[in-house]
Enzyme design. Structure first.
Site, short mmCIF file in Angstrom:
data_model
loop_
_atom_site.label_atom_id
_atom_site.label_comp_id
_atom_site.label_asym_id
_atom_site.label_seq_id
_atom_site.Cartn_x
_atom_site.Cartn_y
_atom_site.Cartn_z
N GLY A 84 30.04 -51.83 42.64
CA GLY A 84 30.39 -51.09 41.42
C GLY A 84 29.31 -50.16 40.91
O GLY A 84 29.48 -49.57 39.84
N GLN A 85 28.21 -50.00 41.63
CA GLN A 85 27.18 -49.07 41.16
C GLN A 85 27.68 -47.64 41.35
O GLN A 85 28.02 -47.25 42.47
CB GLN A 85 25.86 -49.27 41.92
CG GLN A 85 24.73 -48.42 41.38
CD GLN A 85 23.40 -48.64 42.07
OE1 GLN A 85 23.29 -49.38 43.04
NE2 GLN A 85 22.36 -47.99 41.57
N SER A 86 27.75 -46.88 40.26
CA SER A 86 28.23 -45.50 40.36
C SER A 86 27.13 -44.47 40.10
O SER A 86 27.28 -43.32 40.49
CB SER A 86 29.40 -45.28 39.39
OG SER A 86 29.01 -45.55 38.06
N HIS A 104 19.87 -49.69 36.86
CA HIS A 104 20.14 -49.88 35.44
C HIS A 104 20.77 -51.24 35.22
O HIS A 104 21.50 -51.75 36.06
CB HIS A 104 21.03 -48.77 34.87
CG HIS A 104 22.34 -48.57 35.59
ND1 HIS A 104 22.43 -47.96 36.82
CD2 HIS A 104 23.60 -48.91 35.24
CE1 HIS A 104 23.70 -47.91 37.19
NE2 HIS A 104 24.44 -48.50 36.24
N HIS A 139 23.21 -53.36 32.73
CA HIS A 139 24.23 -53.30 31.68
C HIS A 139 24.00 -54.49 30.76
O HIS A 139 23.79 -55.62 31.23
CB HIS A 139 25.64 -53.44 32.27
CG HIS A 139 26.03 -52.33 33.18
ND1 HIS A 139 26.84 -51.31 32.77
CD2 HIS A 139 25.74 -52.11 34.48
CE1 HIS A 139 27.04 -50.48 33.79
NE2 HIS A 139 26.38 -50.95 34.84
#
Length: 116
Positions: free
Chosen positions: A95-97, A102, A104
Site C-alpha cells: 500500500g505504499q503510494s 512515512h 501514518h
C-alpha cells in the site's frame, strides 16, 4: 538528499503546502490529505529514504525519532486514552503510494484488526 519528483521532498522544501502539526530539524508531521480516520497524520524524515526496506543502520536513530514524533502527535490529538495506530507501509504491494518513508498515525475511531 531530496528527490526532485518526490512530493514529500517538495513538502519538506516548502514547495507544496501542508497542514503541519509538528516540525523539527530532522522530521515533520502533517495531516493526511485523504484521511482514513478522524486523526490521520503522516510523519516523515527530512532526508529522502524511499522506504523502510531502503533504510540502513545509520538511519536507526532517525527511525526511532519518527516513532516518537508519531506518539507525540497522537497525544496532542487527544488519543492517549482511546489509542492510536502507527503504520509504515513498505512497497507497492503493502500500500505504499509515496516512496519517501512515512509513518501514518491514525486514531479517533475504532480501528479493526487485521487491517485491510
Amino acid at each position: 538528499m531530496a528527490e526532485q519528483s518526490c512530493i514529500f521532498c517538495k513538502i519538506v522544501a516548502g514547495e507544496i503546502p501542508a497542514a503541519k502539526v509538528f516540525e523539527d530539524e530532522r522530521a515533520l508531521a502533517f495531516r493526511d490529505i485523504n484521511p482514513q480516520a478522524p486523526t490521520h497524520a503522516l510523519v516523515i524524515p527530512r532526508e529522502h529514504i524511499a522506504s523502510l526496506g531502503d533504510a540502513v543502520e545509520s538511519h536507526e536513530a532517525l527511525l526511532g525519532h519518527l516513532l516518537l514524533i508519531g506518539a507525540r502527535v497522537a497525544r496532542e490529538a487527544g488519543l492517549a486514552e482511546s489509542g492510536f495506530r502507527t503504520v509504515i507501509n513498505t512497497g507497492a504491494g503493502a500500500g505504499q503510494s509515496v516512496f519517501h518513508i512515512h509513518a501514518h498515525v491514525l486514531g479517533g475511531r475504532r480501528l479493526s484488526w487485521p487491517p485491510g
